[in-house]
Design a protein around this motif. Structure first.
Motif, PDB file in Angstrom:
ATOM      1  N   MET A  17      75.669  31.245 -28.828  1.00  0.00           N
ATOM      2  CA  MET A  17      75.208  31.249 -27.437  1.00  0.00           C
ATOM      3  C   MET A  17      74.277  30.086 -27.109  1.00  0.00           C
ATOM      4  SD  MET A  17      76.300  34.174 -26.064  1.00  0.00           S
ATOM      5  CE  MET A  17      75.239  34.006 -24.655  1.00  0.00           C
TER       6      MET A  17
ATOM      7  N   PHE B  79      78.799  27.721 -27.278  1.00  0.00           N
ATOM      8  CA  PHE B  79      80.223  28.001 -27.118  1.00  0.00           C
ATOM      9  C   PHE B  79      80.689  27.955 -25.671  1.00  0.00           C
ATOM     10  CE2 PHE B  79      78.554  32.480 -27.420  1.00  0.00           C
ATOM     11  CZ  PHE B  79      78.444  32.611 -26.055  1.00  0.00           C
ATOM     12  N   ARG B  80      81.959  28.128 -25.503  1.00  0.00           N
ATOM     13  CA  ARG B  80      82.613  28.058 -24.201  1.00  0.00           C
ATOM     14  C   ARG B  80      82.182  29.210 -23.296  1.00  0.00           C
ATOM     15  NH1 ARG B  80      87.318  31.290 -24.388  1.00  0.00           N
ATOM     16  NH2 ARG B  80      88.239  29.962 -22.822  1.00  0.00           N
ATOM     17  N   LYS B  81      82.414  28.992 -22.048  1.00  0.00           N
ATOM     18  CA  LYS B  81      82.124  30.027 -21.050  1.00  0.00           C
ATOM     19  C   LYS B  81      83.226  31.075 -21.113  1.00  0.00           C
ATOM     20  CE  LYS B  81      79.954  26.273 -19.182  1.00  0.00           C
ATOM     21  NZ  LYS B  81      79.222  25.795 -20.341  1.00  0.00           N
ATOM     22  N   ASP B  82      82.866  32.295 -20.851  1.00  0.00           N
ATOM     23  CA  ASP B  82      83.903  33.316 -20.920  1.00  0.00           C
ATOM     24  C   ASP B  82      83.802  34.300 -19.757  1.00  0.00           C
ATOM     25  OD1 ASP B  82      81.609  34.560 -21.645  1.00  0.00           O
ATOM     26  OD2 ASP B  82      82.316  35.292 -23.566  1.00  0.00           O
ATOM     27  N   VAL B  83      83.916  33.808 -18.565  1.00  0.00           N
ATOM     28  CA  VAL B  83      83.822  34.661 -17.382  1.00  0.00           C
ATOM     29  C   VAL B  83      84.823  35.809 -17.497  1.00  0.00           C
ATOM     30  CG1 VAL B  83      84.081  34.784 -14.903  1.00  0.00           C
ATOM     31  CG2 VAL B  83      83.101  32.752 -15.951  1.00  0.00           C
ATOM     32  N   THR B  84      84.322  36.982 -17.201  1.00  0.00           N
ATOM     33  CA  THR B  84      85.083  38.194 -17.456  1.00  0.00           C
ATOM     34  C   THR B  84      85.595  38.767 -16.146  1.00  0.00           C
ATOM     35  OG1 THR B  84      83.356  38.529 -19.064  1.00  0.00           O
ATOM     36  CG2 THR B  84      84.925  40.298 -18.783  1.00  0.00           C
ATOM     37  N   ALA B  85      86.861  39.143 -16.109  1.00  0.00           N
ATOM     38  CA  ALA B  85      87.433  39.571 -14.843  1.00  0.00           C
ATOM     39  C   ALA B  85      87.255  41.060 -14.576  1.00  0.00           C
ATOM     40  CB  ALA B  85      88.895  39.187 -14.783  1.00  0.00           C
ATOM     41  N   LYS B  86      88.187  41.850 -15.019  1.00  0.00           N
ATOM     42  CA  LYS B  86      88.142  43.267 -14.625  1.00  0.00           C
ATOM     43  C   LYS B  86      87.984  44.169 -15.845  1.00  0.00           C
ATOM     44  CE  LYS B  86      93.120  43.943 -14.866  1.00  0.00           C
ATOM     45  NZ  LYS B  86      93.196  44.808 -16.046  1.00  0.00           N
TER      46      LYS B  86
END
Lengths: 398, 597
Positions: free
Chosen positions: B524, B546-553
């Motif tokens: 992180m 690390f990479r971004k990991d936008v979370t949907a549903k």
């Protein structure tokens, strides 16, 4: 009360029919609409088959698939079955998902007469090229018309779904979508990042190189934009992907998923959670109907999460909600000291600006929401690391 | 005694030693064919996989020769690695002869020669055997020529065989009977027997492998192990025929075992002399050496709660491996573990592999170290093999490190490559000599620390497998020692500290940082990896977040699936160690230990 948790149950009814499958969707549905009538009878039978004690039901949600493909009489019949079987509260939230291009004023009015008091419209985008790319059957004009019809039919609680991160989508287009949405002034807006689920046509196109996924930087920008634009317009972000015009217009039903409230799923592939047991139905609509006909519950599987699994769920589900983890509730439920378990990790996340702790809640900041999966992952490590959460000490979550 | 023959088989790796042993065992029918499995003497999986013998094995083969007489042929199988050269020498000391096995298509190889010299040193009678003559690529004439020119043996005595299909096995057995001398020795003299190995049996205690040189031993005898004067009452003596076969007595010339309620193998020292308490031999057998570990490393369980299991596993392993020494150790980064001493790096690897395989443990090992002698300013001497115990450099006067005398036997065309390899390792070439027109021995004095890592592998690679290597510890010499620390986000990871010569420090630190950068997953936040001597940073790497990991549903149908995903990731994390806030996988610790390339 500290948490959003409620003991009232929700009923989810999965209507597995679509005119056409969207290219990104991995929900279960079939395009053979002729089965609708026998399906409704099966779903009614499934409701009647439930043989365990149920708390009061205060939300019913018809999701899919495309529930708006049902005739109002079918909707009425399903709701009647629920009302006959369970004790339904005085002011239930009854939602139907509606796809533009599948309804007219009469149908919407009929639903309303049947008792539906909330519609959630799958608009997804106000840009025709993107709608086409997603494989939707409607265009932007129909989407707006559908919204207007719902208002005209008398619905005072309308939610709309939007998708962002579509290949080719620009910041300007996304902003324009959000402006249009605000102009319509729905009570509820869900904004979902397009995800490439395994095996769906859009993912195959991505693998073949026919489409190019947006960069992470861009999608993060879109996520921050929806939050900023909707918050500025007075919406409250109460969950990572969900915004409400006011607290009462939050989706009461969907909140149950994140707060360990009981819910029963009816229909193929529907999931249930009650008395710390999760179970789910078979995916195929044919198998579903066959099982029901032979008098068997259409179960595909079940599980009873142990204490650590429950704690894992509590972490990643609570952190989805804007209010975060209620520290007091967590400590009581899992007989642990929150700070002892997570203190060191959370301090680090706080220092990085991912998390804040105030008023007995531990929540993600806007920056932190971008990393929910990774943050949850790290906290789950703490849960398992020192055996601090004892599987043997499981208690009833409700 | 006249009908006993004691012999070893010596060979270059893969020249067919195990197969030949198998055939000899089968030919003498001491084991039913249906019970037979290949490489019967290599009973450990690791031995079969690596094609090396770790424990000595011995077997007594009754054989009726063509002259009609019954002979007892004692085959003593020997370990095949420089780490175990002492055990090899003791096993050879128990024999009168050796079969020198040569692959008919590959011919004489480096190890063939090294082994031959060892056998000759022990005055063994040598029978050359040309194996694998069934191969299309076999070139018997070429091998005969090499036997004559490179080994200086009479090629006409060489026996042709194919251990694989059994051709020539009868001739091998006859040659053992006719060409190897019977053992000598006076069975009426006071008992004098050599311990050449031992293993632990959970019911009977230590099984001691002996070769009786003089006198006689039987149940009821009270014996003395000369090195430590320990006394034991003999309960049983016998010979090995895959299983132990009890005998009324063992007499001079015999190879067999004794059982005497010995609880630990550490009392039983390889090379020691066994004699009778009441009638001791005047002079013990020569060549006894107390085996001392030369390489040290700490072993930690990846999961801290596996510590008790590790303790039990080491205890069990130690029962069969007297050369393994260990004591409790602890690390801030890794928790509780054990500091272990090994005979060499292969020994270390074998112990690690057996712990992981036979006891199902995942382990982290710290960088192997030799034992340094640190002379403090106040004149006191401290022996240090663990970087964690390295004293404050302010108080150190001088430091000394162990040196070895390395003997490398090689075709002379690799001389240049070996020279630069050894010089690079701070070696000094003190001598060289030619054995034949193109084969030579080179002698180097090299710090032991420089060979424990990957020297043997490097030597094999620069000599295309033809170089062989043997060494003995000689003395301690002054050195410029520094302690290299590795810091992860400013926190010192004690388990990654290393004691190294100052000229090696930057290179080692750089290597460790690079490896850690490759192995530590992005997390992180930014992770700084630094190599340092004291407060001075000598290398640095950064792992970006690390990479971004936008979370949907996430609705009803997603919860179980999402949780299972987190659980799956957590399983991988069981093999991680937290250092400060950074998760370091086991693989990172292991990668730092691995040699370059």
């Amino acid at each position: 009360m500290c948490s959003l948790q409620t003991a009232d149950a929700g009923i989810y009814i999965h209507i597995p029919f679509c005119k056409r499958k969207c290219l990104y969707c991995d929900f279960y549905s079939v395009t053979d609409l002729d089965k609708r009538f026998s399906f409704v009878r099966s779903a009614q039978t499934e409701i009647n088959m439930i043989d365990f004690p149920m708390p009061t039901v205060d939300t019913i949600y018809l999701g899919g698939g495309t529930p708006s493909l049902l005739a109002p009489e079918d909707v009425s019949a399903l709701l009647d079955s629920v009302r006959r079987k369970f004790s339904v509260s005085n002011d239930p939230e009854i939602t139907i998902e509606v796809n533009p291009g599948t309804v007219n004023l009469d149908k919407l009015k009929g639903c309303r007469t049947a008792g539906v008091n909330r519609v959630n419209i799958g608009i997804q985008s106000f840009q025709d090229p993107y709608l086409k790319l997603l494989g939707r059957i409607h265009d932007a004009r129909e989407a707006i018309a559908c919204f207007d019809l719902a208002r005209e039919a008398g619905f005072e609680n309308i939610g709309i779904d939007l998708i962002y991160g579509i290949p080719g989508q620009t910041v300007r287009m996304w902003k324009a979508d959000l402006k249009t949405a605000i102009m319509l002034s729905p009570e509820h807006i869900s904004g979902y990042l397009l995800t490439y689920e395994a095996g769906v046509p859009l993912s195959l196109a991505l693998e073949k190189g026919n489409i190019i996924a947006l960069s992470e930087k861009k999608t993060v920008g879109f996520f921050e934009m929806i939050r900023r634009v909707l918050t500025d317009a007075g919406y409250i972000q109460y969950e990572i992907s969900n915004y409400a015009k006011s607290l009462p217009s939050r989706s009461r039903h969907n909140l149950k998923y994140w707060t360990f409230a009981p819910y029963i799923g009816i229909g193929p592939s529907a999931h249930s959670f009650i008395n710390n047991c999760r179970f789910w139905n078979v995916r195929s609509v044919d198998d579903y109907m066959t099982l029901i006909e032979s008098g068997k519950p259409p179960r595909a599987g079940s599980e009873r999460p142990d204490f650590r699994q429950q704690a894992t769920e509590a972490v990643f589900l609570s952190l989805r909600c804007a209010q975060g983890i209620c520290i007091n509730d967590f400590e009581k439920r899992f007989s642990v000291k929150f700070q002892q378990l997570f203190g060191r990790t959370i301090a680090l996340f706080e220092a990085e600006g991912y998390m804040i702790q105030t008023d007995g809640f531990c929540r993600l900041t806007c920056k932190g929401m971008r990393y929910l999966d990774s943050i949850a992952d790290r906290l789950v490590y703490d849960i398992y690391k020192e055996n601090q959460v004892d599987s043997a000490a499981a208690s009833n979550p409700t | 005694m006249i009908n006993i023959r004691n012999f070893s088989i010596i060979a270059h790796i893969d020249h067919g030693k195990s197969t030949l042993s198998d055939r000899l065992i089968q030919a003498t029918r001491i084991i039913a064919d249906r019970d037979f499995k290949d490489q019967i003497l290599d009973s450990m999986d690791i031995e079969r996989e690596r094609g090396i013998t770790i424990k000595s094995q011995t077997i007594c083969l009754p054989y009726t020769a063509q002259n009609g007489k019954l002979y007892y042929l004692n085959l003593i199988d020997t370990p095949g690695h420089v780490d175990f050269s002492y055990e090899v020498s003791r096993a050879l000391a128990s024999c009168e002869g050796a079969l020198l096995l040569i692959d008919a298509s590959q011919g004489v190889q480096a190890q063939t020669i090294a082994n031959l010299y060892q056998a000759v040193d022990h005055n063994l009678e040598i029978i050359p055997i040309i194996n694998k003559i069934d191969l299309p690529s076999a070139d018997v004439d070429m091998v005969r020529k090499q036997i004559s020119e490179d080994l200086g043996l009479d090629p006409s005595t060489a026996i042709l065989c194919s251990a694989k299909d059994g051709t020539g096995i009868d001739n091998v057995l006859e040659a053992i009977v006719n060409q190897l001398p019977p053992p000598k020795g006076d069975s009426e003299a006071p008992l004098k027997a050599l311990i050449f190995d031992s293993h632990y049996d959970s019911y009977r205690g230590t099984i001691v492998y002996i070769r009786v040189f003089e006198g006689k031993i039987q149940a009821g005898d009270e014996v003395v192990f000369v090195s430590n004067q320990s006394r034991h009452l003999v309960e049983e003596v016998g010979i090995f025929q895959i299983n132990r076969i009890p005998r009324p007595f063992l007499t001079s010339g015999s190879v067999g075992y004794i059982i005497a309620s010995i609880k630990t193998v550490s009392e039983t020292k390889c090379g020691d002399t066994v004699t009778l308490k009441n009638r001791p031999c005047k002079v013990p057998l020569s060549g006894f050496k107390e085996l001392k570990p030369v390489v040290f490393s700490s072993i930690y369980p990846v999961a801290s709660d596996d510590y008790p299991e590790l303790a039990i596993a080491l205890e069990k392993l130690k029962l069969n491996d007297a050369s393994l020494v260990y004591q409790k150790d602890s690390s801030v980064a890794l928790g509780f573990g054990f500091r272990c001493g090994f005979l060499g790096l292969l020994h270390l690897e074998i112990v690690q592999e057996r712990l992981e395989r036979e006891y199902d443990l995942s382990l982290i090992l710290t960088a192997p170290s030799v034992e340094y002698h640190v002379i403090m300013k106040d004149g006191s001497l401290i022996k240090i093999d663990n970087p964690a115990l390295y004293p404050d450099p302010m108080n150190i006067g001088t430091a000394k490190e162990p040196f070895i005398r390395a003997s490398i036997i090689t075709p002379d065309k690799y001389m240049g490559a070996i020279m630069s390899l050894c010089l690079e390792r701070r070696g000094i070439n003190t001598d060289y000599q030619y054995f034949s027109s193109n084969r030579m021995e080179m002698i180097f004095e090299i710090p032991l620390a420089e060979v424990i890592y990957d020297f043997y592998d490097k030597l094999k690679s620069v000599t295309q497998g033809y170089g062989s290597f043997d060494y003995e510890l000689t003395d301690y010499r002054e050195t410029e020692l520094v302690k290299v620390d590795i810091l992860v986000n400013g926190e010192r990871v004690d388990a990654l500290s290393q004691l190294v010569h100052k000229d090696r420090a930057v290179e080692r630190a750089k290597y460790a940082c690079e490896k850690l950068k490759d192995e530590i997953p992005r997390q992180m936040f930014k992770i700084a990896i630094q190599g340092a001597i004291g407060a001075k940073i000598i290398s640095r790497q950064t792992i970006s977040p690390f990479r971004k990991d936008v979370t949907a549903k996430c609705y009803g149908g997603d919860i179980t699936r999402k949780r299972k995903l987190l659980e799956k990731q957590k399983k991988g994390k069981k093999r991680m160690k937290m250092v400060g806030n950074v998760m370091i996988p086991q693989s990172a610790f292991l990668a730092v230990l691995k040699s370059k390339d």
